[in-house]
Design a protein around this motif. Structure first.
Motif, PDB file in Angstrom:
ATOM      1  N   MET A   1      -7.455 -10.821 -49.382  1.00  0.00           N
ATOM      2  CA  MET A   1      -6.096 -10.976 -49.939  1.00  0.00           C
ATOM      3  C   MET A   1      -5.512 -12.307 -49.485  1.00  0.00           C
ATOM      4  SD  MET A   1      -2.825  -8.447 -49.499  1.00  0.00           S
ATOM      5  CE  MET A   1      -1.255  -8.815 -50.235  1.00  0.00           C
ATOM      6  N   ALA A   2      -4.812 -12.977 -50.355  1.00  0.00           N
ATOM      7  CA  ALA A   2      -4.251 -14.297 -50.044  1.00  0.00           C
ATOM      8  C   ALA A   2      -3.193 -14.179 -48.954  1.00  0.00           C
ATOM      9  CB  ALA A   2      -3.640 -14.928 -51.288  1.00  0.00           C
ATOM     10  N   LYS A   3      -3.101 -15.210 -48.129  1.00  0.00           N
ATOM     11  CA  LYS A   3      -2.114 -15.249 -47.058  1.00  0.00           C
ATOM     12  C   LYS A   3      -0.769 -15.676 -47.599  1.00  0.00           C
ATOM     13  CE  LYS A   3      -2.822 -17.354 -43.450  1.00  0.00           C
ATOM     14  NZ  LYS A   3      -3.084 -18.401 -42.481  1.00  0.00           N
ATOM     15  N   LYS A   4       0.275 -14.995 -47.183  1.00  0.00           N
ATOM     16  CA  LYS A   4       1.633 -15.404 -47.528  1.00  0.00           C
ATOM     17  C   LYS A   4       2.504 -15.216 -46.299  1.00  0.00           C
ATOM     18  CE  LYS A   4       2.204 -12.513 -50.829  1.00  0.00           C
ATOM     19  NZ  LYS A   4       2.861 -11.778 -51.904  1.00  0.00           N
TER      20      LYS A   4
ATOM     21  N   ASP B   1     -13.201 -23.944 -47.593  1.00  0.00           N
ATOM     22  CA  ASP B   1     -13.299 -23.527 -48.994  1.00  0.00           C
ATOM     23  C   ASP B   1     -12.035 -22.872 -49.523  1.00  0.00           C
ATOM     24  OD1 ASP B   1     -15.989 -24.339 -49.220  1.00  0.00           O
ATOM     25  OD2 ASP B   1     -16.661 -22.493 -48.271  1.00  0.00           O
ATOM     26  N   ILE B   2     -11.109 -22.515 -48.663  1.00  0.00           N
ATOM     27  CA  ILE B   2      -9.974 -21.686 -49.066  1.00  0.00           C
ATOM     28  C   ILE B   2      -8.731 -22.547 -49.254  1.00  0.00           C
ATOM     29  CG2 ILE B   2      -8.543 -19.713 -48.434  1.00  0.00           C
ATOM     30  CD1 ILE B   2     -10.828 -18.892 -46.505  1.00  0.00           C
ATOM     31  N   PHE B   3      -8.117 -22.466 -50.434  1.00  0.00           N
ATOM     32  CA  PHE B   3      -6.831 -23.130 -50.667  1.00  0.00           C
ATOM     33  C   PHE B   3      -5.718 -22.130 -50.390  1.00  0.00           C
ATOM     34  CE2 PHE B   3      -3.469 -23.564 -54.041  1.00  0.00           C
ATOM     35  CZ  PHE B   3      -2.735 -24.533 -53.373  1.00  0.00           C
ATOM     36  N   TYR B   4      -4.770 -22.522 -49.559  1.00  0.00           N
ATOM     37  CA  TYR B   4      -3.622 -21.643 -49.362  1.00  0.00           C
ATOM     38  C   TYR B   4      -2.420 -22.439 -48.880  1.00  0.00           C
ATOM     39  CZ  TYR B   4      -5.091 -21.386 -44.397  1.00  0.00           C
ATOM     40  OH  TYR B   4      -5.464 -21.676 -43.104  1.00  0.00           O
TER      41      TYR B   4
ATOM     42  N   GLU C   1       5.239 -20.039 -56.432  1.00  0.00           N
ATOM     43  CA  GLU C   1       4.233 -19.800 -57.459  1.00  0.00           C
ATOM     44  C   GLU C   1       2.906 -19.366 -56.846  1.00  0.00           C
ATOM     45  OE1 GLU C   1       5.976 -22.917 -60.820  1.00  0.00           O
ATOM     46  OE2 GLU C   1       4.213 -23.463 -59.635  1.00  0.00           O
ATOM     47  N   TYR C   2       2.565 -19.936 -55.705  1.00  0.00           N
ATOM     48  CA  TYR C   2       1.344 -19.525 -55.001  1.00  0.00           C
ATOM     49  C   TYR C   2       1.423 -18.036 -54.620  1.00  0.00           C
ATOM     50  CZ  TYR C   2      -2.209 -19.246 -51.340  1.00  0.00           C
ATOM     51  OH  TYR C   2      -3.288 -18.870 -50.567  1.00  0.00           O
ATOM     52  N   SER C   3       2.622 -17.603 -54.223  1.00  0.00           N
ATOM     53  CA  SER C   3       2.817 -16.225 -53.791  1.00  0.00           C
ATOM     54  C   SER C   3       2.652 -15.211 -54.912  1.00  0.00           C
ATOM     55  CB  SER C   3       4.207 -16.069 -53.154  1.00  0.00           C
ATOM     56  OG  SER C   3       4.363 -16.950 -52.053  1.00  0.00           O
TER      57      SER C   3
ATOM     58  N   THR D   1      -4.274 -16.852 -60.647  1.00  0.00           N
ATOM     59  CA  THR D   1      -5.218 -17.970 -60.675  1.00  0.00           C
ATOM     60  C   THR D   1      -4.674 -19.150 -61.457  1.00  0.00           C
ATOM     61  OG1 THR D   1      -7.096 -16.455 -60.501  1.00  0.00           O
ATOM     62  CG2 THR D   1      -7.552 -18.673 -61.319  1.00  0.00           C
ATOM     63  N   GLU D   2      -4.040 -18.878 -62.605  1.00  0.00           N
ATOM     64  CA  GLU D   2      -3.547 -19.963 -63.455  1.00  0.00           C
ATOM     65  C   GLU D   2      -2.500 -20.806 -62.726  1.00  0.00           C
ATOM     66  OE1 GLU D   2      -3.787 -16.849 -64.307  1.00  0.00           O
ATOM     67  OE2 GLU D   2      -5.266 -16.813 -65.937  1.00  0.00           O
ATOM     68  N   PHE D   3      -1.598 -20.153 -61.988  1.00  0.00           N
ATOM     69  CA  PHE D   3      -0.580 -20.893 -61.250  1.00  0.00           C
ATOM     70  C   PHE D   3      -1.215 -21.732 -60.144  1.00  0.00           C
ATOM     71  CE2 PHE D   3       2.853 -18.107 -62.966  1.00  0.00           C
ATOM     72  CZ  PHE D   3       3.738 -19.117 -63.308  1.00  0.00           C
TER      73      PHE D   3
END
Length: 297
Positions: free
Chosen positions: A1-4, A27-30, A142-144, A148-150
């Motif tokens: 799960m993505a970090k927020k 490798d991870i964009f966040y 928007e990242y939150s 994928t598109e955002f």
């Protein structure tokens, strides 16, 4: 799960870096938005990192140097070099953006800017602070959304933002200005070079050579050498030594590590070669460096 995270406590919501010395590629964009906090020790990961401090400033140690980062200035550096926030002036918040190295290599950026970052320097952007804050805030929101598109849109906008930074010129914390050349390039073979970087990071403790790197990728030795040099700005041999010294620097921050064992653990063939290389690069022996870095932290 993505970090927020968007916490104003100095420790609440703070997570361990997903990368490490053995995951140098990053490798991870966040994106994070939180209160800055003083780090107990330096760390590394493979991303190109963007920091933006609001209503506060901070003191970092990056690549063995004490760097003052003011508020409202976008700071850019390769997080592969040991870095640590050691002091914070004021109470505010921090935007952290973590860009995977392969993307940074593939983006069409002026070569001088790219090489400055990959050499372990910290760049301070000359961008309008209010506009940049609004953009960073939007990117985080928007990242939150975890769509994928955002995130693809955000990465495209970050690439353009860095290109603007590079074309406008940038500053170093010591006050030295850097003016970029106008020519930009999209590097061919960036994915190959990213894999070379990963292989080197995973095998720093071994006596690997350019031939070993080429063999791992199934490429000709001369092609491997030329490709790496064109992207990274130095030879594989030079890069190997640089990375071993970065790992040694990180180990020296650990009071429990024995200096006599650091060099061999980092892949140097002997302690004498380690001491010679360390003295030449940092201008002091490992023991003196340890005292200074621990005192500063």
């Amino acid at each position: 799960m993505a970090k927020k995270t968007f916490h104003l406590s100095r420790t609440e919501g703070v997570y361990q870096m997903p990368g490490s010395i053995s995951d140098i590629q990053g490798d991870i964009f966040y994106i994070e938005a939180r209160a800055p906090y003083v780090m107990e020790r330096g760390h590394v990961h493979g991303h190109v990192e963007l920091n933006f401090l609001i209503n506060c400033s901070a003191t970092y140690i990056i690549n063995g140097r004490r760097e003052e980062v003011p508020e409202n200035r976008l700071a850019i550096f390769w997080a592969n070099v040991p870095h640590q926030m050691i002091d914070i002036q004021g109470e505010g918040k921090l935007f952290n953006l973590y860009i995977p190295l392969p993307l940074f290599l593939e983006w069409s950026l002026p070569e001088q800017f790219r090489q400055d970052i990959l050499s372990g320097n910290l760049a301070l952007a000359r961008l309008d602070a209010s506009l940049l804050y609004a953009t960073l805030d939007r990117w985080f929101r928007e990242y939150s959304l975890e769509q994928t598109e955002f995130r693809e849109l955000i990465l495209g906008e970050i690439a353009l933002c860095l290109k603007r930074v590079a074309l406008m010129g940038w500053d170093h914390p010591d006050g030295i200005e850097a003016e970029a050349q106008v020519a930009t390039s999209k590097l061919k073979g960036a994915q190959h070079v990213s894999e070379m970087v990963r292989f080197i990071a995973e095998n720093l403790h071994k006596p690997i050579s350019t031939a070993d790197v080429a063999k791992h990728l199934g490429l000709h030795k001369n092609y491997t050498t030329n490709l790496f040099s064109s992207v990274m700005g130095n030879t594989i041999k030079q890069y190997l030594q640089f990375q071993r010294l970065q790992k040694a620097q990180l180990m020296l921050q650990d009071k429990e590590s024995q200096i006599s064992e650091v060099g061999l653990s980092c892949g140097f063939s002997s302690n004498s070669r380690f001491y010679e290389a360390f003295q030449k690069f940092y201008g002091m022996p490992p023991g003196q460096f340890r005292k200074q870095i621990l005192k500063a932290a």
